[in-house]
Scaffold this active site. Sequence first.
Site, PDB file in Angstrom:
ATOM      1  CD  GLU A   1      -5.954   4.853   2.470  1.00  0.00           C
ATOM      2  OE1 GLU A   1      -6.496   3.942   1.831  1.00  0.00           O
ATOM      3  OE2 GLU A   1      -4.901   5.405   2.113  1.00  0.00           O
TER       4      GLU A   1
ATOM      5  CG  HIS B   1      -1.922   1.068   1.278  1.00  0.00           C
ATOM      6  ND1 HIS B   1      -2.598   1.414   2.422  1.00  0.00           N
ATOM      7  CD2 HIS B   1      -2.369   1.925   0.334  1.00  0.00           C
ATOM      8  CE1 HIS B   1      -3.414   2.406   2.179  1.00  0.00           C
ATOM      9  NE2 HIS B   1      -3.292   2.737   0.913  1.00  0.00           N
TER      10      HIS B   1
ATOM     11  CD  GLU C   1      -2.469   2.566  -3.933  1.00  0.00           C
ATOM     12  OE1 GLU C   1      -3.039   3.679  -3.861  1.00  0.00           O
ATOM     13  OE2 GLU C   1      -2.897   1.550  -3.356  1.00  0.00           O
ATOM     14  CG  HIS C   2      -0.181   6.088  -0.794  1.00  0.00           C
ATOM     15  ND1 HIS C   2      -0.838   7.149  -0.198  1.00  0.00           N
ATOM     16  CD2 HIS C   2      -1.079   5.059  -0.769  1.00  0.00           C
ATOM     17  CE1 HIS C   2      -2.041   6.789   0.169  1.00  0.00           C
ATOM     18  NE2 HIS C   2      -2.215   5.514  -0.163  1.00  0.00           N
TER      19      HIS C   2
END
Length: 774
Positions: free
Chosen positions: A128, A47, A50-51
């Site tokens: 998040e 994750h 991805e950012h």
Amino acid sequence: MTSRRLVLANGLHCHLYHQPDARDAAALVRVRAGSLDEPDRWPGLAHLLEHLLFCGSERFKENDRLMPWVQQQGGQVNATTQLSSSAFFFQLPARALAQGVQRLSDMITAPLLSQQAIMQEIAVIDAEFQLLRHHADTLSEAALVDTLGEPFQRFRVGNAAAFGDNVTLLQAALRHFHHRYYRANGIELWLQGPQSLDELAQIAEHFISPKPAKDLAVHVLPTALVDDVQLQLPGDENFWISLRLTGDESLLRDNVTLLSVFWLDEAPGSLLAVLREAGLCDMLHGQWLWQDAQHGWLALRFSAAKISAEQARRIEDLFWQHLKAIGASNAVQKQHYAQLARQDFARLAPLEQLRGRALGFAPAESVPAHFTEFVAGLVQVPCTRLLTQQQLLNAERVETQGFTLLCQKGLPPCLASQSTGAFNFYPLSQSVDLPALPPVAMKLPRFSAHQHVETLLLRPAFYHTLSDQRAQAYQARLRPVLAALRHAGGSGSWQQKQGVWQLVLNLPVSDTSALMTVHSALKALHEEGQFKPVASAQTIVIRQLLAALPTQLIAPVADGDWLAAWCGHQAPLHQRVAHLLSDFSPGLATHAQPPRLQRGITSVSCQGSDQSLLLFIPLPQADDINLASLRALSLLLEPRFFQRLRVDQQIGYVVSARYQRVADVDGLLLALQSPQIPWRVLLGHCKRFMREMIAEVASVTPQTLAAWQATLLEQCDPKDNAEAATQGLRQQQGLPNLNRNAVASLTLTSIQQLHTRLLRERRRWRIVVAIEKL
């Protein structure tokens, strides 16, 4: 649309789609590595990567990297990390596709992964995670995934605690993960646009990816039966049925996509219609929880304000009855629903089509060869049920995937006798009695068609809004009408577009069916009835604020006038519909009243504890030139707002500044959501940003202005008949439209003057903030 598949010399698999009538193009990359591929030491690593891929690459940095560059083209870009894959995708004007793919290629294969960017994105992911801890759909999916046992129960989202303080060590782990999995044999590329297949192939050839890896992990989805689960959650209650399927990925998708058309149909005799008539559920949603080359995990979610355990059992019983009836449907009916699937898919934007092909539901060219056998075999596949309840008496605390769930194993047995559903499928053989046409015809404005279809647009008068209760009541009444229209060869929708509820009827070729559709739709809007309270949406706070913004900007009226417009070629049908409209009781507006805008700060009760704010700045002088200046100004502000508040200052999870039309009012919309920063501080950041942009606006070069004009020129033409009708009505009633003359007349001075005026007239701003619902 034509397509081609090819494998590049480096082993990269490419899927190309030529869409000759498209204005936009799209690209998507899927990487065969997701959360389950992370080392145990670094939960959330996939994750985080991805950012970070969006934070700069060897060739494209700062404002030239993919995200701000796409935003300046007026496009959209996003990504997602799943259990066993990750995907990155964008859509933009077709002329810019090659440049976009170059940036996508470089960020996928040559990211910088700087320590500064790592620290910035850790803060964003931590925010998040705080948001997801209270997100109903996320918690429901976590409860389903928990039934699989290890390694699925491990933490995957990531947060500051999991990543730790040793950025050097984390950077090395990211680089190792990227080096291992982001290889040609682990990457697939999808491209779609108006370019020829040869041109798309040339663009794909420039996608540089490293040589294939020697080995890539393969994860196996458990198929053993597990216990059903109840989960305590606030808000609407949901009953989930998840099915674990085995078979070739493309065949599973073809069969399930066709099944979903049967499941989501809203016509009389459909599964949804029977469930609604029995008061068992309001909505049905399907999604893939897992996909790989030989497996699929499908989840169906039935939603209502309340669903008891007994009602859940009745839903499931009717679901299996309906599935059996689908298997017994005849070949003509199966072909009819397959055609509906293709029509629905063709209406999607290029990016949504690529996402459907790569990640979701995309239809086959015909009914799958063994569809009936596939349907019959579903009763034998492993099945897990999840029921969410607002309150459970014997719930146990379960820690899984970083979330705390209140769960209870099993579902109570259903003691009541089960009813039999009266299902039927289309097409139906039935006679139709045409409605009598009133002798008087209403004035029905007619505009040039953008599509080869006759379209009727019906919506409230300009600057009029509908209450949520009224809009939802109309939606319930119109569902069977729109479903019947779809089965007759047309299409339609009742939805909120730019903050305005509108009915769009793309009518079938048959005049009889077309007139019956209009008659039934007008009847549905005429019906008297009680408007029920609307439940709060189970979504993030900022989306709840966005849903509330139209009525917070312009208060709804109970019995306002409406607007009607026709886009098409058939004058006789247009005239007969004009006669039908004379019985439409609200009346049709002939001119636009000045809007009564609500100003200042107001609070909206929302589900969720995050601090959230919307700042809407209306266009002070509504004309074509000022609208073009506003649209150009938004191209400057959008990437800079994101960079300053999301990347540099790490304000929170949601950071957005863009042009927006809300309830027919053009303006700038700034949106922020933060887990801990008070809304007054968020507002201060917005004001400061707008002031700091004075220097940025003053430094815009003629070359940048020319690029903005090129982008805006491509957005002047309507995309469909409904948009053409809206533009025609706006022009007819003196409201601004984005047009070529206004775009060509843009000057740096007009943009600077508009920005100054937006700042100076702060009393006209509308600010909506969230307060947590108790």
